[in-house]
Design an enzyme around this catalytic site. Structure first.
Site, PDB file in Angstrom:
ATOM      1  N   ASP A  80      -1.865 -12.512  -2.901  1.00 32.03           N
ATOM      2  CA  ASP A  80      -1.721 -13.088  -1.565  1.00 32.03           C
ATOM      3  C   ASP A  80      -2.703 -12.336  -0.678  1.00 32.03           C
ATOM      4  O   ASP A  80      -2.672 -11.107  -0.594  1.00 32.03           O
ATOM      5  CB  ASP A  80      -0.287 -12.906  -1.055  1.00 32.03           C
ATOM      6  CG  ASP A  80      -0.091 -13.529   0.313  1.00 32.03           C
ATOM      7  OD1 ASP A  80      -0.110 -14.764   0.411  1.00 32.03           O
ATOM      8  OD2 ASP A  80       0.077 -12.769   1.294  1.00 32.03           O
ATOM      9  N   ASN A  88      -9.036 -17.229   9.945  1.00 29.39           N
ATOM     10  CA  ASN A  88      -8.961 -18.592  10.476  1.00 29.39           C
ATOM     11  C   ASN A  88      -8.913 -18.595  11.998  1.00 29.39           C
ATOM     12  O   ASN A  88      -9.591 -19.384  12.649  1.00 29.39           O
ATOM     13  CB  ASN A  88      -7.725 -19.317   9.936  1.00 29.39           C
ATOM     14  CG  ASN A  88      -7.988 -20.013   8.619  1.00 29.39           C
ATOM     15  OD1 ASN A  88      -9.116 -20.350   8.298  1.00 29.39           O
ATOM     16  ND2 ASN A  88      -6.942 -20.216   7.853  1.00 29.39           N
ATOM     17  N   HIS A  93     -11.602 -22.456  10.907  1.00 30.69           N
ATOM     18  CA  HIS A  93     -11.154 -22.914   9.590  1.00 30.69           C
ATOM     19  C   HIS A  93     -12.290 -23.051   8.589  1.00 30.69           C
ATOM     20  O   HIS A  93     -12.090 -22.849   7.387  1.00 30.69           O
ATOM     21  CB  HIS A  93     -10.370 -24.224   9.710  1.00 30.69           C
ATOM     22  CG  HIS A  93      -9.036 -24.021  10.341  1.00 30.69           C
ATOM     23  ND1 HIS A  93      -7.977 -23.452   9.666  1.00 30.69           N
ATOM     24  CD2 HIS A  93      -8.579 -24.290  11.592  1.00 30.69           C
ATOM     25  CE1 HIS A  93      -6.929 -23.382  10.459  1.00 30.69           C
ATOM     26  NE2 HIS A  93      -7.273 -23.882  11.647  1.00 30.69           N
ATOM     27  N   ASP A  97     -12.222 -21.424   4.944  1.00 27.92           N
ATOM     28  CA  ASP A  97     -12.541 -22.111   3.688  1.00 27.92           C
ATOM     29  C   ASP A  97     -13.610 -21.348   2.910  1.00 27.92           C
ATOM     30  O   ASP A  97     -13.507 -21.168   1.696  1.00 27.92           O
ATOM     31  CB  ASP A  97     -13.019 -23.536   3.963  1.00 27.92           C
ATOM     32  CG  ASP A  97     -11.911 -24.463   4.411  1.00 27.92           C
ATOM     33  OD1 ASP A  97     -10.722 -24.072   4.341  1.00 27.92           O
ATOM     34  OD2 ASP A  97     -12.230 -25.591   4.833  1.00 27.92           O
ATOM     35  N   ASP A 123      -3.548 -19.337   0.732  1.00 30.25           N
ATOM     36  CA  ASP A 123      -4.336 -18.139   0.432  1.00 30.25           C
ATOM     37  C   ASP A 123      -3.744 -17.347  -0.723  1.00 30.25           C
ATOM     38  O   ASP A 123      -3.855 -16.128  -0.782  1.00 30.25           O
ATOM     39  CB  ASP A 123      -4.483 -17.266   1.685  1.00 30.25           C
ATOM     40  CG  ASP A 123      -3.152 -16.712   2.173  1.00 30.25           C
ATOM     41  OD1 ASP A 123      -2.086 -17.204   1.739  1.00 30.25           O
ATOM     42  OD2 ASP A 123      -3.164 -15.782   2.991  1.00 30.25           O
TER      43      ASP A 123
END
Length: 195
Positions: A80, A88, A93, A97, A123
């Protein structure tokens, strides 16, 4: 009751049978290639160069069956990302990505070709190591954590750190994929809370 159609009504008498067979074979080959591509796409993440959850689960099923049959070890790493929301929020965003793609690439660069890497959602990533026990899994998790923390990630001139928490769980005859994933996820949360 109607009569069966006459063969001359179905087949064009001017048609070259050899050419028609070749055309049909080419059409079958094209359809087969499209079906194989669709099947591959169904198991690969749309954003990153790794398996999606479905593909990763399929790899886990195969690994679990192999381990049970041949009594070989395997270990699951559950990652994680730490601080991903900040990437973000601060960079956007598109940057998030790009960071996910970079993490997936780093994972792939640091495992064997026989290992499986998948994006489990958001994530979270999984790494499946065949012929590796718990201690080897812990060492690999530490190495991957160091690789993430040492990686440079910049977006439009702004730097962001990549890091994460790993949960490690060896295969111990778990009944199903979701049980094994849940155990590795729980181990990850224990480590995340402990920091």
């Amino acid at each position: 009751m109607t009569d069966a159609p006459n063969i001359d009504e179905i087949v064009d008498p001017g048609l070259d049978p050899v050419a028609e067979i070749a055309r049909l074979r080419a059409e079958v080959a094209a359809l087969t290639a499209r079906a194989e591509a669709a099947e591959a796409a169904a198991e690969h993440d749309v954003l990153t160069p790794v398996l999606n959850r479905r593909g990763f689960a399929a790899a886990m099923v195969r690994t679990m069956a192999y381990c049970s049959r041949y009594k070989v070890p395997a270990v699951l790493l559950y990652l994680d990302l730490d601080g991903f929301k900040a990437v973000n929020d601060s960079l956007g965003h598109a940057a998030g990505d790009a960071a996910l793609v970079r993490v997936a690439e780093l994972l792939l660069e640091n495992v064997r070709a026989t290992d499986a890497v998948g994006r489990l959602g958001g994530d979270e990533f999984g790494v499946l190591l065949l012929n590796s026990g718990l201690e080897a899994g812990r060492e690999k998790a530490a190495g991957l954590k160091a690789a993430l923390e040492g990686a440079e990630f910049t977006w439009e001139g702004a730097a962001a750190s990549l890091g994460g928490s790993f949960g490690v769980r060896a295969f111990a005859g778990q009944a199903d994929v979701e049980t094994w994933l849940a155990e590795a996820d729980a181990a990850m949360w224990v480590r995340k809370r402990g920091r």
